[in-house]
Design a protein around this motif. Structure first.
Motif, mmCIF file in Angstrom:
data_model
loop_
_atom_site.group_PDB
_atom_site.id
_atom_site.type_symbol
_atom_site.label_atom_id
_atom_site.label_comp_id
_atom_site.label_asym_id
_atom_site.label_seq_id
_atom_site.Cartn_x
_atom_site.Cartn_y
_atom_site.Cartn_z
ATOM 1 N N GLN A 88 87.127 -7.574 -17.684
ATOM 2 C CA GLN A 88 88.389 -7.244 -16.968
ATOM 3 C C GLN A 88 88.760 -8.734 -16.212
ATOM 4 O O GLN A 88 89.825 -9.150 -16.691
ATOM 5 N N SER A 89 87.798 -9.408 -15.563
ATOM 6 C CA SER A 89 88.075 -10.716 -15.002
ATOM 7 C C SER A 89 88.294 -11.574 -16.177
ATOM 8 O O SER A 89 89.259 -12.630 -16.207
ATOM 9 N N ALA A 90 87.419 -11.787 -17.202
ATOM 10 C CA ALA A 90 87.493 -12.915 -18.347
ATOM 11 C C ALA A 90 88.754 -12.917 -19.213
ATOM 12 O O ALA A 90 89.839 -13.748 -19.581
ATOM 13 N N LEU A 91 89.304 -11.461 -19.288
ATOM 14 C CA LEU A 91 90.394 -11.418 -19.974
ATOM 15 C C LEU A 91 91.511 -11.635 -19.384
ATOM 16 O O LEU A 91 92.533 -12.405 -19.804
ATOM 17 N N GLN A 92 91.789 -11.346 -18.126
ATOM 18 C CA GLN A 92 92.699 -11.472 -17.345
ATOM 19 C C GLN A 92 92.913 -13.065 -16.969
ATOM 20 O O GLN A 92 93.807 -13.654 -16.877
ATOM 21 N N GLU A 93 91.908 -13.815 -16.546
ATOM 22 C CA GLU A 93 91.815 -15.176 -15.999
ATOM 23 C C GLU A 93 92.090 -16.085 -17.218
ATOM 24 O O GLU A 93 92.655 -17.130 -16.917
ATOM 25 N N GLY A 94 91.698 -15.548 -18.222
ATOM 26 C CA GLY A 94 91.827 -16.699 -19.164
ATOM 27 C C GLY A 94 93.390 -16.207 -19.979
ATOM 28 O O GLY A 94 93.721 -16.860 -21.061
ATOM 29 N N LYS A 95 94.078 -15.202 -19.438
ATOM 30 C CA LYS A 95 95.355 -14.899 -20.150
ATOM 31 C C LYS A 95 95.440 -14.386 -21.550
ATOM 32 O O LYS A 95 96.138 -14.749 -22.283
ATOM 33 N N TYR A 96 94.416 -13.742 -21.685
ATOM 34 C CA TYR A 96 94.285 -13.137 -23.056
ATOM 35 C C TYR A 96 94.936 -11.755 -23.370
ATOM 36 O O TYR A 96 95.397 -11.412 -24.267
ATOM 37 N N ILE A 97 95.284 -11.094 -21.991
ATOM 38 C CA ILE A 97 96.245 -9.910 -21.797
ATOM 39 C C ILE A 97 97.264 -9.920 -21.139
ATOM 40 O O ILE A 97 97.079 -10.916 -19.838
ATOM 41 N N SER A 98 98.237 -9.265 -21.202
ATOM 42 C CA SER A 98 99.333 -9.478 -20.224
ATOM 43 C C SER A 98 99.119 -8.156 -19.228
ATOM 44 O O SER A 98 99.542 -8.403 -18.129
ATOM 45 N N ASP A 99 98.855 -7.077 -19.701
ATOM 46 C CA ASP A 99 98.633 -5.979 -18.657
ATOM 47 C C ASP A 99 97.135 -5.945 -18.297
ATOM 48 O O ASP A 99 96.334 -6.267 -19.115
ATOM 49 N N PRO A 100 96.806 -5.870 -17.016
ATOM 50 C CA PRO A 100 95.580 -5.623 -16.209
ATOM 51 C C PRO A 100 94.726 -4.830 -17.164
ATOM 52 O O PRO A 100 95.181 -3.802 -17.509
ATOM 53 N N LEU A 101 93.486 -5.020 -17.496
ATOM 54 C CA LEU A 101 92.540 -4.003 -18.156
ATOM 55 C C LEU A 101 92.051 -3.072 -17.055
ATOM 56 O O LEU A 101 91.499 -3.199 -15.709
ATOM 57 N N ARG A 102 92.405 -1.832 -17.256
ATOM 58 C CA ARG A 102 92.210 -0.714 -16.160
ATOM 59 C C ARG A 102 90.763 -0.364 -16.458
ATOM 60 O O ARG A 102 90.210 0.030 -17.606
ATOM 61 N N VAL A 103 89.864 0.101 -15.488
ATOM 62 C CA VAL A 103 88.635 0.374 -15.516
ATOM 63 C C VAL A 103 88.316 1.979 -15.154
ATOM 64 O O VAL A 103 89.032 2.252 -13.948
ATOM 65 N N SER A 104 88.091 2.918 -16.028
ATOM 66 C CA SER A 104 87.969 4.130 -15.611
ATOM 67 C C SER A 104 86.386 4.640 -15.642
ATOM 68 O O SER A 104 85.735 3.911 -16.401
ATOM 69 N N TYR A 105 86.227 5.627 -14.975
ATOM 70 C CA TYR A 105 84.733 5.898 -15.053
ATOM 71 C C TYR A 105 84.693 7.391 -15.787
ATOM 72 O O TYR A 105 85.495 8.607 -15.594
ATOM 73 N N MET A 106 83.488 7.792 -16.780
ATOM 74 C CA MET A 106 83.259 8.783 -17.258
ATOM 75 C C MET A 106 81.674 9.104 -17.430
ATOM 76 O O MET A 106 80.956 8.909 -18.204
ATOM 77 N N PRO A 107 81.014 9.579 -16.182
ATOM 78 C CA PRO A 107 79.800 9.634 -16.156
ATOM 79 C C PRO A 107 79.155 10.983 -16.875
ATOM 80 O O PRO A 107 79.956 12.002 -17.320
ATOM 81 N N GLY A 108 78.078 10.841 -17.217
ATOM 82 C CA GLY A 108 77.453 12.154 -18.037
ATOM 83 C C GLY A 108 76.214 11.711 -18.979
ATOM 84 O O GLY A 108 77.027 11.045 -19.712
ATOM 85 N N GLY A 109 75.232 12.240 -19.019
ATOM 86 C CA GLY A 109 74.314 12.319 -19.984
ATOM 87 C C GLY A 109 73.803 10.544 -20.156
ATOM 88 O O GLY A 109 73.477 10.252 -21.282
#
Length: 328
Positions: A49-70
Motif C-alpha cells: 500500500q505504502s510503496a504503490l501509493q508513494e511511488g505513484k504507481y496507482i491512482s486509487d489507494p490500495l484498500r486493505v481488507s481482512y479475511m481471517p480463518g484457517g
C-alpha cells in the motif's frame, strides 16, 4: 423526440458495462490480508500500500481488507472458488501459508490453483540463545544435544508442524537427534518464548532474524548463533554466520508476497507484475521494506511460480520425513 425511460435505462446500463469493461487492474485495487488486523499479512499488504501509493504507481489507494480463518485457508478458497477473475484483487501470503498448503490445511486446493504474483521481501529463521548461555556456536549446540538431549529444550511461538517448530526440528536433525525425541515447548507467541529463554526455562529459541534484530535493539539479552539463510544478512546481524557456514546446510526463508485468482487474464496479470518489478527496483522501496524488518527478495510471475514449486516440494518432503499428519 422523447426517449422512453426504458431506453434511458438500457443506455445507462450499457454505459456502466462499458466503464466496467474498461476498468484496469490497478483501478480501485484491494489487498486481502488473510487474518485479523496486525501481524504479518497486514504488514505485507500495508508495505505494498505504502510503496504503490508513494511511488505513484496507482491512482486509487490500495484498500486493505481482512479475511481471517484457517491461517489463510478461508481467503485461498474464496479467491479460487468465488472470486477467481478479479483483476484488481491481490492476496497476501507467507512461507507459513506454503507450509500449511503442503500439509493439506487449505482443503482440496494446491499451489497450482492461483497465480503467484510477487514476492516482496523475506525474513529468515534464526537460532537464538540467552546472552549468558554457554552455547557460543551451532557446533556447541550440536555437542550439547549429543551429550544429553534432555537438557536442551527448544521453545518457539508455534505448535508441532509450524514454521518455528520446523526450524527447531531441522536443527535437531542436523545434530543427529530424531525430532520426535526433541524437547519442545510451544508458546502463544515469540514474545513469550523470548521471555522464557531469558529466564532460563528453555535453552534455545527458534525464531526469526528480524525479530531477533529488533529485540537486540530494544536491549534483549540474547545472542544469535546462526541465521537460516543462504548467505549472511545485512545490518545488525551481518556478523552472525549462517548454519551452512558452520557445517549444517539448514535454510529457512520466510517469504512474503501476493497471489491472484486463477482466472485473471494474462494481460492484467502482466500489468501487476510489471508494476511490482518497477517498484521493487527502487531505493525508495528498499527503504520501506527494511523499515518493516524484511530482507531483500524480489520475484514476480514465472520466476516466483518456479520458486513456489521448489519450496512446496521441499515442504512436502519435510511433512513426510517428520511424519506430520496431512489434513483431509
Amino acid at each position: 423526440m422523447r426517449v422512453p425511460s426504458v431506453a434511458w435505462a438500457a443506455l445507462a446500463c450499457s454505459a456502466l458495462l462499458s466503464v466496467s469493461a474498461l476498468a484496469g487492474p490497478l483501478d480501485k485495487p484491494e489487498c486481502i490480508a488473510p487474518a485479523k488486523p496486525g501481524g504479518g499479512f497486514d504488514l505485507t499488504c500495508k508495505l505494498a500500500q505504502s510503496a504503490l501509493q508513494e511511488g505513484k504507481y496507482i491512482s486509487d489507494p490500495l484498500r486493505v481488507s481482512y479475511m481471517p480463518g484457517g491461517i489463510g485457508a478461508v481467503a485461498y478458497n474464496a479467491i479460487v472458488a468465488q472470486r477467481p477473475a478479479e483483476n484488481n484483487t491481490i492476496v497476501a501470503f507467507s512461507g507459513g501459508s506454503l507450509l500449511n498448503l503442503a500439509q493439506g490445511k487449505f482443503g482440496r486446493y494446491n499451489e497450482n490453483d492461483v497465480r503467484w504474483l510477487a514476492a516482496i521481501g523475506t525474513d529468515y529463521g534464526a537460532i537464538i540463545v540467552a546472552e549468558n548461555s554457554p552455547l557460543k556456536s551451532i557446533k556447541d549446540l550440536v555437542a550439547a544435544i549429543k551429550a544429553d538431549p534432555t537438557k536442551v529444550v527448544f521453545g518457539a511461538g508455534g505448535s508441532v508442524g509450524s514454521q518455528d517448530w520446523m526450524k527447531a526440528a531441522l536443527t535437531a536433525r542436523a545434530a543427529g537427534l530424531d525430532p520426535k525425541a526433541m524437547r519442545f515447548v510451544a508458546f502463544e507467541g515469540g514474545g513469550e518464548a523470548l521471555t522464557a529463554l531469558q529466564g532460563g526455562h528453555v535453552q534455545v529459541y527458534s525464531g526469526d532474524a528480524s525479530e531477533a534484530e529488533e529485540q537486540m535493539k530494544a536491549g534483549a539479552k540474547i545472542r544469535v548463533l546462526a541465521v537460516l539463510a543462504d548467505k549472511r544478512l545485512e545490518g545488525k546481524l551481518a556478523s552472525v554466520p549462517t548454519m551452512k557456514e558452520q557445517g549444517y546446510d539448514v535454510q529457512w526463508p520466510i517469504i512474503r508476497g501476493f497471489y491472484m485468482g486463477p482466472k485473471v487474464s494474462d494481460a492484467d496479470f502482466k500489468v501487476w507484475t510489471d508494476t511490482f518489478d518497477k517498484m521493487m527496483a527502487t531505493p525508495a522501496y528498499d527503504k520501506l521494506r527494511a523499515e518493516r524488518g524484511l530482507f531483500k527478495f524480489a520475484l514476480t510471475g514465472k520466476a516466483l511460480e518456479s520458486y513456489i514449486k521448489e519450496r512446496m516440494a521441499t515442504y512436502r518432503q519435510l511433512v513426510t520425513d517428520f511424519n506430520l499428519k496431512v489434513a483431509n
